[in-house]
Design an enzyme around this catalytic site. Structure first.
Site, mmCIF file in Angstrom:
data_model
loop_
_atom_site.group_PDB
_atom_site.id
_atom_site.type_symbol
_atom_site.label_atom_id
_atom_site.label_comp_id
_atom_site.label_asym_id
_atom_site.label_seq_id
_atom_site.Cartn_x
_atom_site.Cartn_y
_atom_site.Cartn_z
ATOM 1 N N LYS A 11 0.809 -1.223 0.000
ATOM 2 C CA LYS A 11 0.000 0.000 0.000
ATOM 3 C C LYS A 11 0.850 1.284 0.000
ATOM 4 C CE LYS A 11 -3.979 -2.214 2.221
ATOM 5 N NZ LYS A 11 -5.059 -2.070 3.228
ATOM 6 N N TYR A 51 -12.621 -2.135 -3.819
ATOM 7 C CA TYR A 51 -13.129 -2.227 -2.438
ATOM 8 C C TYR A 51 -14.653 -2.130 -2.377
ATOM 9 C CZ TYR A 51 -8.516 -2.186 -0.226
ATOM 10 O OH TYR A 51 -7.247 -2.522 0.210
ATOM 11 N N ARG A 87 -1.953 -14.429 4.735
ATOM 12 C CA ARG A 87 -2.649 -13.749 5.835
ATOM 13 C C ARG A 87 -1.890 -13.923 7.161
ATOM 14 N NH1 ARG A 87 -7.279 -11.569 4.623
ATOM 15 N NH2 ARG A 87 -8.270 -11.736 6.665
ATOM 16 N N ASN A 114 -2.148 0.138 6.661
ATOM 17 C CA ASN A 114 -1.633 -1.105 7.244
ATOM 18 C C ASN A 114 -0.715 -1.869 6.293
ATOM 19 O OD1 ASN A 114 -3.639 -1.966 5.539
ATOM 20 N ND2 ASN A 114 -4.708 -3.248 7.039
ATOM 21 N N HIS A 117 -2.313 -5.503 1.643
ATOM 22 C CA HIS A 117 -3.625 -6.154 1.516
ATOM 23 C C HIS A 117 -3.379 -7.573 1.050
ATOM 24 C CE1 HIS A 117 -7.701 -7.102 0.178
ATOM 25 N NE2 HIS A 117 -7.122 -7.619 -0.898
ATOM 26 N N GLU A 128 -9.774 -11.063 -7.351
ATOM 27 C CA GLU A 128 -8.837 -9.947 -7.175
ATOM 28 C C GLU A 128 -7.635 -10.061 -8.114
ATOM 29 O OE1 GLU A 128 -7.944 -9.652 -2.984
ATOM 30 O OE2 GLU A 128 -9.977 -9.009 -2.495
#
Ligand code: CMP
Length: 140
Positions: A11, A51, A87, A114, A117, A128
């Site tokens: 990000k 999103y 994750r 954060n 993603h 995605e």
């Protein structure tokens, strides 16, 4: 366990701090292979579409603003169980809740900024990945 692909985004808070290589090193050390990768600037329409699932959430506008505030690196990661593995490497969405040693615990700035993603299910991963990459751009 089958070889899987997942979509990862580094990000704007991370590209701004010049830590894309540090993040890639963590992904690779965990056994995730970067089989496609490009640095892009998301347009507002793209961020909103990506999103869309969060459209009704109070943080949606701010999230789209943040995701278009600087370059991102979109990438396809491949490994056995890649969705869950990525994750685990990322840690919890909120860095305050993320386990020590995870990307978000060590590098993220805030719940919104954060750093990374990652797709949250194999079905979303397929959607995605196709959002950003054609088959020809993914080289395993
Ligand atoms: P990401 O995994 O990209 O999915 C949605 C993003 O929204 C999340 O990471 C955060 O960057 C951002 N976000 C901001 N506020 C919240 C919140 N309250 N709950 C979940 N995600 C949030």
């Amino acid at each position: 366990m089958a070889v899987e692909q997942t979509l990862s985004i580094i990000k704007p808070d991370a590209t701004r701090r010049n830590i894309t290589g540090a993040i890639n090193a963590r992904l690779e050390e965990a056994g995730l292979r970067i089989v496609a990768q490009k640095r892009i600037r998301l347009g507002r329409d793209q961020a909103e579409a990506f999103y869309d699932v969060h459209k009704e959430r109070p943080f949606y506008d701010s999230l789209c603003e943040f995701m278009t505030s600087g370059p991102v690196v979109v990438q396809v990661l491949e490994a056995e169980n890649a969705v869950a593995l990525n994750r685990e490497v990322m840690g919890a969405t909120n860095p305050a809740d993320a386990a020590p040693g995870t990307i978000r615990a060590d590098l993220a700035e805030s719940l919104e900024a954060n750093s990374v993603h990652g797709s949250d299910s194999p079905d979303n991963a397929a959607r995605e990945v196709a959002f950003f990459f054609s088959d020809e751009e993914i080289v395993g």
